[in-house]
Motif scaffolding. Structure first.
Motif, PDB file in Angstrom:
ATOM      1  N   GLN A 231     -30.446  25.403  24.811  1.00 57.50           N
ATOM      2  CA  GLN A 231     -29.881  26.510  24.067  1.00 57.50           C
ATOM      3  C   GLN A 231     -30.957  27.038  23.114  1.00 57.50           C
ATOM      4  O   GLN A 231     -31.491  26.295  22.296  1.00 57.50           O
ATOM      5  CB  GLN A 231     -28.661  26.046  23.269  1.00 57.50           C
ATOM      6  CG  GLN A 231     -27.582  25.369  24.091  1.00 57.50           C
ATOM      7  CD  GLN A 231     -26.928  26.301  25.089  1.00 57.50           C
ATOM      8  OE1 GLN A 231     -26.758  27.496  24.817  1.00 57.50           O
ATOM      9  NE2 GLN A 231     -26.562  25.766  26.243  1.00 57.50           N
ATOM     10  N   LEU A 232     -31.286  28.337  23.243  1.00 59.67           N
ATOM     11  CA  LEU A 232     -32.396  28.912  22.485  1.00 59.67           C
ATOM     12  C   LEU A 232     -31.947  29.654  21.242  1.00 59.67           C
ATOM     13  O   LEU A 232     -32.775  30.140  20.479  1.00 59.67           O
ATOM     14  CB  LEU A 232     -33.200  29.860  23.385  1.00 59.67           C
ATOM     15  CG  LEU A 232     -33.758  29.241  24.664  1.00 59.67           C
ATOM     16  CD1 LEU A 232     -34.477  30.291  25.488  1.00 59.67           C
ATOM     17  CD2 LEU A 232     -34.686  28.082  24.341  1.00 59.67           C
ATOM     18  N   GLY A 233     -30.650  29.760  21.001  1.00 55.07           N
ATOM     19  CA  GLY A 233     -30.163  30.512  19.855  1.00 55.07           C
ATOM     20  C   GLY A 233     -29.901  31.960  20.195  1.00 55.07           C
ATOM     21  O   GLY A 233     -30.408  32.500  21.191  1.00 55.07           O
ATOM     22  N   ASP A 234     -29.075  32.627  19.373  1.00 50.84           N
ATOM     23  CA  ASP A 234     -28.705  34.024  19.569  1.00 50.84           C
ATOM     24  C   ASP A 234     -28.084  34.260  20.944  1.00 50.84           C
ATOM     25  O   ASP A 234     -28.241  35.324  21.538  1.00 50.84           O
ATOM     26  CB  ASP A 234     -29.930  34.928  19.371  1.00 50.84           C
ATOM     27  CG  ASP A 234     -29.530  36.401  19.184  1.00 50.84           C
ATOM     28  OD1 ASP A 234     -28.410  36.651  18.680  1.00 50.84           O
ATOM     29  OD2 ASP A 234     -30.318  37.292  19.555  1.00 50.84           O
ATOM     30  N   GLY A 235     -27.395  33.229  21.487  1.00 49.03           N
ATOM     31  CA  GLY A 235     -26.709  33.378  22.761  1.00 49.03           C
ATOM     32  C   GLY A 235     -27.549  33.095  23.991  1.00 49.03           C
ATOM     33  O   GLY A 235     -27.044  33.153  25.114  1.00 49.03           O
ATOM     34  N   TRP A 236     -28.842  32.783  23.829  1.00 49.68           N
ATOM     35  CA  TRP A 236     -29.730  32.576  24.973  1.00 49.68           C
ATOM     36  C   TRP A 236     -29.672  31.121  25.455  1.00 49.68           C
ATOM     37  O   TRP A 236     -29.632  30.181  24.670  1.00 49.68           O
ATOM     38  CB  TRP A 236     -31.164  32.910  24.610  1.00 49.68           C
ATOM     39  CG  TRP A 236     -31.419  34.384  24.454  1.00 49.68           C
ATOM     40  CD1 TRP A 236     -31.374  35.102  23.295  1.00 49.68           C
ATOM     41  CD2 TRP A 236     -31.749  35.307  25.489  1.00 49.68           C
ATOM     42  NE1 TRP A 236     -31.659  36.423  23.539  1.00 49.68           N
ATOM     43  CE2 TRP A 236     -31.894  36.573  24.880  1.00 49.68           C
ATOM     44  CE3 TRP A 236     -31.943  35.199  26.865  1.00 49.68           C
ATOM     45  CZ2 TRP A 236     -32.222  37.721  25.592  1.00 49.68           C
ATOM     46  CZ3 TRP A 236     -32.271  36.337  27.587  1.00 49.68           C
ATOM     47  CH2 TRP A 236     -32.409  37.574  26.961  1.00 49.68           C
ATOM     48  N   THR A 237     -29.710  30.956  26.799  1.00 50.12           N
ATOM     49  CA  THR A 237     -29.766  29.647  27.434  1.00 50.12           C
ATOM     50  C   THR A 237     -30.821  29.667  28.533  1.00 50.12           C
ATOM     51  O   THR A 237     -30.852  30.598  29.346  1.00 50.12           O
ATOM     52  CB  THR A 237     -28.416  29.257  28.051  1.00 50.12           C
ATOM     53  OG1 THR A 237     -27.416  29.235  27.030  1.00 50.12           O
ATOM     54  CG2 THR A 237     -28.488  27.879  28.705  1.00 50.12           C
ATOM     55  N   ALA A 238     -31.677  28.655  28.562  1.00 50.69           N
ATOM     56  CA  ALA A 238     -32.695  28.522  29.603  1.00 50.69           C
ATOM     57  C   ALA A 238     -32.402  27.286  30.434  1.00 50.69           C
ATOM     58  O   ALA A 238     -32.129  26.212  29.897  1.00 50.69           O
ATOM     59  CB  ALA A 238     -34.089  28.433  28.996  1.00 50.69           C
ATOM     60  N   THR A 239     -32.447  27.439  31.755  1.00 50.08           N
ATOM     61  CA  THR A 239     -32.223  26.334  32.678  1.00 50.08           C
ATOM     62  C   THR A 239     -33.339  26.334  33.716  1.00 50.08           C
ATOM     63  O   THR A 239     -33.711  27.392  34.226  1.00 50.08           O
ATOM     64  CB  THR A 239     -30.873  26.473  33.397  1.00 50.08           C
ATOM     65  OG1 THR A 239     -29.828  26.584  32.423  1.00 50.08           O
ATOM     66  CG2 THR A 239     -30.596  25.270  34.279  1.00 50.08           C
ATOM     67  N   ALA A 240     -33.863  25.162  34.033  1.00 44.99           N
ATOM     68  CA  ALA A 240     -34.944  25.082  35.019  1.00 44.99           C
ATOM     69  C   ALA A 240     -34.859  23.790  35.800  1.00 44.99           C
ATOM     70  O   ALA A 240     -34.403  22.760  35.281  1.00 44.99           O
ATOM     71  CB  ALA A 240     -36.304  25.194  34.333  1.00 44.99           C
ATOM     72  N   GLU A 241     -35.265  23.863  37.068  1.00 39.12           N
ATOM     73  CA  GLU A 241     -35.409  22.707  37.936  1.00 39.12           C
ATOM     74  C   GLU A 241     -36.748  22.818  38.646  1.00 39.12           C
ATOM     75  O   GLU A 241     -37.127  23.894  39.106  1.00 39.12           O
ATOM     76  CB  GLU A 241     -34.307  22.643  38.993  1.00 39.12           C
ATOM     77  CG  GLU A 241     -32.912  22.451  38.443  1.00 39.12           C
ATOM     78  CD  GLU A 241     -31.881  22.336  39.561  1.00 39.12           C
ATOM     79  OE1 GLU A 241     -30.759  21.903  39.261  1.00 39.12           O
ATOM     80  OE2 GLU A 241     -32.202  22.693  40.710  1.00 39.12           O
ATOM     81  N   LEU A 242     -37.469  21.708  38.752  1.00 42.04           N
ATOM     82  CA  LEU A 242     -38.745  21.698  39.457  1.00 42.04           C
ATOM     83  C   LEU A 242     -38.881  20.378  40.185  1.00 42.04           C
ATOM     84  O   LEU A 242     -38.654  19.314  39.611  1.00 42.04           O
ATOM     85  CB  LEU A 242     -39.908  21.888  38.481  1.00 42.04           C
ATOM     86  CG  LEU A 242     -41.309  21.965  39.114  1.00 42.04           C
ATOM     87  CD1 LEU A 242     -41.402  23.173  40.044  1.00 42.04           C
ATOM     88  CD2 LEU A 242     -42.387  22.015  38.048  1.00 42.04           C
TER      89      LEU A 242
END
Length: 389
Positions: A231-242
């Motif tokens: 959760q990056l704040g201000d409603g932002w979400t980052a998701t990653a798979e590698l």
């Protein structure tokens, strides 16, 4: 009235019944039903992206979308929804009836265990799936019949840890084409994730897929990924798979040209960056993975997309989206396929039950010979919605 063993209504009814029997709970529930009906008129100089001249047509379609949702006081949910669409063209292409039925359920047995199941059947025009299916880019005039089912269990041994085993099955068949073959895939996976701080969760996900087509010997693909969600704040979400995928050795017959393929290990993964409400909803995503192809072999599929949704007033919404996919058949028997879809849509609510919208869209695909064909679409839609309890 009788239903054959391959009738989509029977498959959907059986899936919904199985989910209800497996997930049924005596807890008090709240039920909400909804019915939508819409009429859409559109035009395009080449609605199926086919080579040749004088391909333009007007079209009109009518759709009916009933749904029912059940929510219980223990947090369980059950959903059943369907859509049936009748589409007709003014010339050349004729009339098509498409639709789908989906049933899903999620039961919280305790704060430590949640069981989920879903089943569905769909009949789609391939051109409507242009950027979500490589088969659509290969032959957008075909019709796909798809069946799917999935079962999973989410285990939370503590407040920070999640373990999820799951298994799923998909089968797709195609009509109106001599190019594409039926595909079948059985998938099993296991995911583990742990929250390391209030904003971050990391984990690992692995599994295997067993696939087959008439033109290819049975093949399997194993995968293992590292995962992160933050959760990056201000409603932002980052998701990653590698991680990596390894495909088994096999014999393929892409376009009926047999060729032996060795086992391979290839880099795979995905990434998503999304912003949720309040404010504009924005999402950027990309992925690279291997999957079975209706052309008769395993393919590498790269996908990139972005979407934007902004409310411009109390009753108005603007939607913008763009999607790109490229698929490379392993062995270079045929050139890579690619497809593009961009959409702009303006929607306005009229009263409490009526919504009017205007949409402009551009589609493009690459033919087997390398030529690219694109066409614009424009249309108007009127939707009536009614909620009930």
């Amino acid at each position: 009235m009788s239903w054959s063993s391959h009738d989509p209504r029977r498959c959907a009814f059986g899936g919904a019944t199985a989910i209800a029997l497996v997930l049924a709970s005596p807890i008090a529930a709240q039920t909400v039903s909804r019915l939508e009906a819409d009429v859409n008129a559109f035009a395009s100089p080449n609605p199926f992206l086919l080579p040749g001249r004088k391909r333009g047509a007007l079209g009109v379609e009518a759709s009916l979308r009933p749904s029912i949702a059940v929510r219980t006081t223990d947090g369980s949910r059950y959903d059943l929804d369907a859509v049936i669409t009748d589409r007709a063209y003014s010339r050349r292409y004729g009339n098509f009836v498409t639709g789908q039925v989906n049933a899903s359920g999620e039961v919280r047995r305790s704060e430590y265990l949640t069981i989920a199941a879903s089943a569905g059947v769909a009949r789609d025009l391939a051109v409507d799936l242009l950027t979500s299916s490589v088969e659509a880019a290969a032959d957008p005039g075909s019709v796909r019949m798809a069946y799917r089912g999935r079962l999973s269990a989410t285990v939370n041994p503590d407040a920070y840890t999640m373990i999820r085993p799951e298994i799923g099955y998909e089968r797709s068949g195609f009509t109106g084409t001599d190019l594409l073959d039926d595909t079948r895939a059985l998938d099993a996976g296991l995911a583990y994730a742990r929250r390391i701080d209030p904003a971050t969760r990391i984990g690992v996900r692995g599994g295997a897929t067993f696939s087959r087509t008439r033109r290819a010997s049975d093949l399997s693909t194993q995968r293992l990924y590292g995962t992160i969600e933050r959760q990056l704040g201000d409603g932002w979400t980052a998701t990653a798979e590698l991680g990596a995928e390894r495909s088994s050795s096999r014999t393929e017959a892409v376009l009926d040209a047999p060729i032996a393929q060795p086992a391979r290990t290839l880099l795979s993964g995905r990434a998503d960056l999304c912003r949720a409400l309040p404010g504009p909803v924005l999402c950027v995503r990309g992925s690279l993975n291997s999957e079975i192809s209706g052309l008769g072999g395993l393919q590498r599929r790269a996908v990139a997309g972005a979407s934007f949704r902004q409310r411009t007033g109390r009753r108005s919404v603007v939607d913008l989206s763009g999607e790109y996919q490229r698929a490379m058949i392993q062995g270079d028997i045929v050139p890579s396929f690619d497809a593009v879809r961009t959409t702009a849509r303006f929607e306005r609510t009229i009263g409490s039950t009526l919504t009017a919208s205007a949409q402009v869209q551009y589609l493009r695909r690459r033919l087997i010979g390398g030529e690219r064909i694109g066409a614009a679409f424009g249309g108007l839609q009127l939707t009536y919605a009614m909620d009930g309890r």
